[in-house]
Design a protein around this motif. Structure first.
Motif, PDB file in Angstrom:
ATOM      1  N   MET A   1     -10.591   7.225  95.700  1.00  0.00           N
ATOM      2  CA  MET A   1     -10.967   6.027  94.975  1.00  0.00           C
ATOM      3  C   MET A   1      -9.851   5.537  94.222  1.00  0.00           C
ATOM      4  SD  MET A   1     -14.066   4.948  92.717  1.00  0.00           S
ATOM      5  CE  MET A   1     -14.000   4.149  91.235  1.00  0.00           C
ATOM      6  N   ILE A   2      -9.245   4.308  94.359  1.00  0.00           N
ATOM      7  CA  ILE A   2      -8.188   3.728  93.732  1.00  0.00           C
ATOM      8  C   ILE A   2      -8.573   3.072  92.519  1.00  0.00           C
ATOM      9  CG2 ILE A   2      -6.262   2.160  93.878  1.00  0.00           C
ATOM     10  CD1 ILE A   2      -5.902   2.942  96.787  1.00  0.00           C
ATOM     11  N   THR A   3      -7.907   3.408  91.289  1.00  0.00           N
ATOM     12  CA  THR A   3      -8.100   2.637  89.973  1.00  0.00           C
ATOM     13  C   THR A   3      -7.042   1.808  89.839  1.00  0.00           C
ATOM     14  OG1 THR A   3      -9.594   4.475  89.433  1.00  0.00           O
ATOM     15  CG2 THR A   3      -8.855   3.074  87.590  1.00  0.00           C
ATOM     16  N   GLU A   4      -7.224   0.391  89.416  1.00  0.00           N
ATOM     17  CA  GLU A   4      -6.137  -0.333  88.858  1.00  0.00           C
ATOM     18  C   GLU A   4      -5.991  -0.160  87.690  1.00  0.00           C
ATOM     19  OE1 GLU A   4      -5.553  -5.011  88.191  1.00  0.00           O
ATOM     20  OE2 GLU A   4      -6.251  -4.434  90.280  1.00  0.00           O
ATOM     21  N   ARG A   5      -4.893   0.036  87.005  1.00  0.00           N
ATOM     22  CA  ARG A   5      -4.457   0.001  85.647  1.00  0.00           C
ATOM     23  C   ARG A   5      -3.130  -0.943  85.334  1.00  0.00           C
ATOM     24  NH1 ARG A   5      -6.038   5.685  83.164  1.00  0.00           N
ATOM     25  NH2 ARG A   5      -7.166   6.346  85.182  1.00  0.00           N
ATOM     26  N   LYS A   6      -3.430  -1.504  84.242  1.00  0.00           N
ATOM     27  CA  LYS A   6      -2.283  -2.442  83.675  1.00  0.00           C
ATOM     28  C   LYS A   6      -1.579  -1.768  82.509  1.00  0.00           C
ATOM     29  CE  LYS A   6      -4.631  -6.414  85.642  1.00  0.00           C
ATOM     30  NZ  LYS A   6      -4.667  -7.854  85.426  1.00  0.00           N
ATOM     31  N   THR A   7      -0.400  -2.042  82.499  1.00  0.00           N
ATOM     32  CA  THR A   7       0.516  -1.283  81.388  1.00  0.00           C
ATOM     33  C   THR A   7       1.721  -2.102  81.236  1.00  0.00           C
ATOM     34  OG1 THR A   7       1.332   0.879  80.567  1.00  0.00           O
ATOM     35  CG2 THR A   7       1.689   0.299  83.029  1.00  0.00           C
ATOM     36  N   ASP A   8       2.322  -1.902  80.159  1.00  0.00           N
ATOM     37  CA  ASP A   8       3.464  -2.811  80.091  1.00  0.00           C
ATOM     38  C   ASP A   8       4.646  -1.763  80.546  1.00  0.00           C
ATOM     39  OD1 ASP A   8       2.604  -4.795  78.540  1.00  0.00           O
ATOM     40  OD2 ASP A   8       2.215  -3.617  76.714  1.00  0.00           O
ATOM     41  N   PHE A   9       4.609  -0.214  80.440  1.00  0.00           N
ATOM     42  CA  PHE A   9       5.630   0.658  80.797  1.00  0.00           C
ATOM     43  C   PHE A   9       5.283   1.615  81.583  1.00  0.00           C
ATOM     44  CE2 PHE A   9       6.905  -1.106  76.778  1.00  0.00           C
ATOM     45  CZ  PHE A   9       8.190  -1.604  77.046  1.00  0.00           C
ATOM     46  N   LEU A  10       5.702   2.032  82.867  1.00  0.00           N
ATOM     47  CA  LEU A  10       5.162   2.949  83.941  1.00  0.00           C
ATOM     48  C   LEU A  10       6.534   3.938  83.709  1.00  0.00           C
ATOM     49  CD1 LEU A  10       3.357   4.476  85.848  1.00  0.00           C
ATOM     50  CD2 LEU A  10       4.611   2.819  87.516  1.00  0.00           C
ATOM     51  N   VAL A  11       6.105   5.122  83.261  1.00  0.00           N
ATOM     52  CA  VAL A  11       6.903   6.017  83.110  1.00  0.00           C
ATOM     53  C   VAL A  11       6.963   7.233  84.182  1.00  0.00           C
ATOM     54  CG1 VAL A  11       8.274   7.758  81.575  1.00  0.00           C
ATOM     55  CG2 VAL A  11       7.482   5.726  80.664  1.00  0.00           C
ATOM     56  N   ILE A  12       7.694   7.538  84.945  1.00  0.00           N
ATOM     57  CA  ILE A  12       7.406   8.736  85.743  1.00  0.00           C
ATOM     58  C   ILE A  12       8.121   9.927  85.645  1.00  0.00           C
ATOM     59  CG2 ILE A  12       7.726   9.174  88.306  1.00  0.00           C
ATOM     60  CD1 ILE A  12       7.168   6.419  89.101  1.00  0.00           C
ATOM     61  N   GLY A  13       7.684  10.928  85.252  1.00  0.00           N
ATOM     62  CA  GLY A  13       8.348  12.231  84.852  1.00  0.00           C
ATOM     63  C   GLY A  13       8.024  12.479  83.395  1.00  0.00           C
ATOM     64  N   SER A  14       7.661  13.633  82.978  1.00  0.00           N
ATOM     65  CA  SER A  14       7.372  13.886  81.822  1.00  0.00           C
ATOM     66  C   SER A  14       8.124  14.971  81.269  1.00  0.00           C
ATOM     67  CB  SER A  14       5.933  14.685  81.586  1.00  0.00           C
ATOM     68  OG  SER A  14       5.882  15.575  82.547  1.00  0.00           O
ATOM     69  N   GLY A  15       9.720  14.956  81.816  1.00  0.00           N
ATOM     70  CA  GLY A  15      10.590  15.821  81.040  1.00  0.00           C
ATOM     71  C   GLY A  15      10.916  15.008  79.458  1.00  0.00           C
ATOM     72  N   MET A  16      12.077  15.656  79.141  1.00  0.00           N
ATOM     73  CA  MET A  16      12.548  15.213  77.796  1.00  0.00           C
ATOM     74  C   MET A  16      12.741  13.736  77.796  1.00  0.00           C
ATOM     75  SD  MET A  16      11.957  17.118  75.119  1.00  0.00           S
ATOM     76  CE  MET A  16      12.726  16.415  73.775  1.00  0.00           C
ATOM     77  N   ALA A  17      13.472  13.232  79.005  1.00  0.00           N
ATOM     78  CA  ALA A  17      13.611  11.901  78.879  1.00  0.00           C
ATOM     79  C   ALA A  17      12.697  11.035  79.105  1.00  0.00           C
ATOM     80  CB  ALA A  17      14.780  11.697  80.101  1.00  0.00           C
ATOM     81  N   GLY A  18      11.518  11.357  79.777  1.00  0.00           N
ATOM     82  CA  GLY A  18      10.356  10.763  79.913  1.00  0.00           C
ATOM     83  C   GLY A  18       9.379  10.697  78.716  1.00  0.00           C
ATOM     84  N   LEU A  19       9.338  11.858  78.320  1.00  0.00           N
ATOM     85  CA  LEU A  19       8.660  11.947  77.030  1.00  0.00           C
ATOM     86  C   LEU A  19       9.351  11.057  75.863  1.00  0.00           C
ATOM     87  CD1 LEU A  19       7.423  15.559  76.749  1.00  0.00           C
ATOM     88  CD2 LEU A  19       6.191  13.543  77.412  1.00  0.00           C
ATOM     89  N   TRP A  20      10.644  11.150  75.658  1.00  0.00           N
ATOM     90  CA  TRP A  20      11.465  10.218  74.654  1.00  0.00           C
ATOM     91  C   TRP A  20      11.026   8.666  74.957  1.00  0.00           C
ATOM     92  CZ3 TRP A  20      12.626  10.792  70.097  1.00  0.00           C
ATOM     93  CH2 TRP A  20      13.319   9.893  69.309  1.00  0.00           C
ATOM     94  N   PHE A  21      11.502   8.396  76.004  1.00  0.00           N
ATOM     95  CA  PHE A  21      11.208   6.918  76.471  1.00  0.00           C
ATOM     96  C   PHE A  21       9.535   6.718  76.164  1.00  0.00           C
ATOM     97  CE2 PHE A  21      10.063   3.376  78.996  1.00  0.00           C
ATOM     98  CZ  PHE A  21      11.179   2.520  78.902  1.00  0.00           C
ATOM     99  N   SER A  22       8.972   7.352  76.735  1.00  0.00           N
ATOM    100  CA  SER A  22       7.620   6.956  76.399  1.00  0.00           C
ATOM    101  C   SER A  22       7.199   6.711  74.893  1.00  0.00           C
ATOM    102  CB  SER A  22       6.219   8.032  76.952  1.00  0.00           C
ATOM    103  OG  SER A  22       6.652   8.082  78.362  1.00  0.00           O
ATOM    104  N   HIS A  23       7.583   7.734  74.286  1.00  0.00           N
ATOM    105  CA  HIS A  23       7.651   7.705  72.641  1.00  0.00           C
ATOM    106  C   HIS A  23       8.008   6.288  72.001  1.00  0.00           C
ATOM    107  CE1 HIS A  23       7.409   8.716  68.392  1.00  0.00           C
ATOM    108  NE2 HIS A  23       8.570   8.572  68.372  1.00  0.00           N
ATOM    109  N   ARG A  24       9.245   6.019  72.313  1.00  0.00           N
ATOM    110  CA  ARG A  24      10.089   4.823  71.998  1.00  0.00           C
ATOM    111  C   ARG A  24       9.323   3.618  72.705  1.00  0.00           C
ATOM    112  NH1 ARG A  24      14.815   5.682  69.081  1.00  0.00           N
ATOM    113  NH2 ARG A  24      14.377   3.414  68.714  1.00  0.00           N
ATOM    114  N   ALA A  25       8.881   3.517  73.808  1.00  0.00           N
ATOM    115  CA  ALA A  25       8.617   2.369  74.373  1.00  0.00           C
ATOM    116  C   ALA A  25       6.984   2.088  73.784  1.00  0.00           C
ATOM    117  CB  ALA A  25       8.293   2.472  75.855  1.00  0.00           C
ATOM    118  N   SER A  26       6.293   3.117  73.428  1.00  0.00           N
ATOM    119  CA  SER A  26       4.895   2.895  72.930  1.00  0.00           C
ATOM    120  C   SER A  26       4.936   1.812  71.427  1.00  0.00           C
ATOM    121  CB  SER A  26       4.039   4.083  72.374  1.00  0.00           C
ATOM    122  OG  SER A  26       4.700   4.591  71.362  1.00  0.00           O
ATOM    123  N   ARG A  27       6.150   1.663  70.913  1.00  0.00           N
ATOM    124  CA  ARG A  27       6.171   0.965  69.634  1.00  0.00           C
ATOM    125  C   ARG A  27       6.182  -0.779  70.317  1.00  0.00           C
ATOM    126  NH1 ARG A  27      11.387   3.829  66.920  1.00  0.00           N
ATOM    127  NH2 ARG A  27      10.106   5.916  66.675  1.00  0.00           N
TER     128      ARG A  27
END
Length: 83
Positions: free
Chosen positions: A1-27
């Protein structure tokens, strides 16, 4: 089953770069972070984390350089390792 999600930023990857970008983008908006099944599967984790620095009297940047070449097992070049 496919669920549709809407987001302002899609980040692929949870290494340091992905986590840091996610943290900053969440603002600025909503963030959806996509990662692998195992949270330890990241290039950051494989790189053994941290920043190397010569801080003791028996250490030097030359030793770090030589260690980088050895650890790279031919995937590092002297030029890229000296940056």
């Amino acid at each position: 089953m496919i669920t549709e999600r809407k987001t302002d930023f899609l980040v692929i990857g949870s290494g340091m770069a992905g986590l840091w970008f996610s943290h900053r983008a969440s603002r600025q908006g909503s963030v959806l972070l996509v990662t692998k099944k195992e949270d330890t599967e990241s290039n950051t984790n494989y790189a053994q984390g941290g920043i190397a620095a010569a801080v003791e009297s028996d250490d030097s940047t030359q030793l770090h350089y030589e260690d980088t070449l050895r650890a790279g097992q031919a995937s590092r070049t002297p030029t890229s390792s000296s940056l």
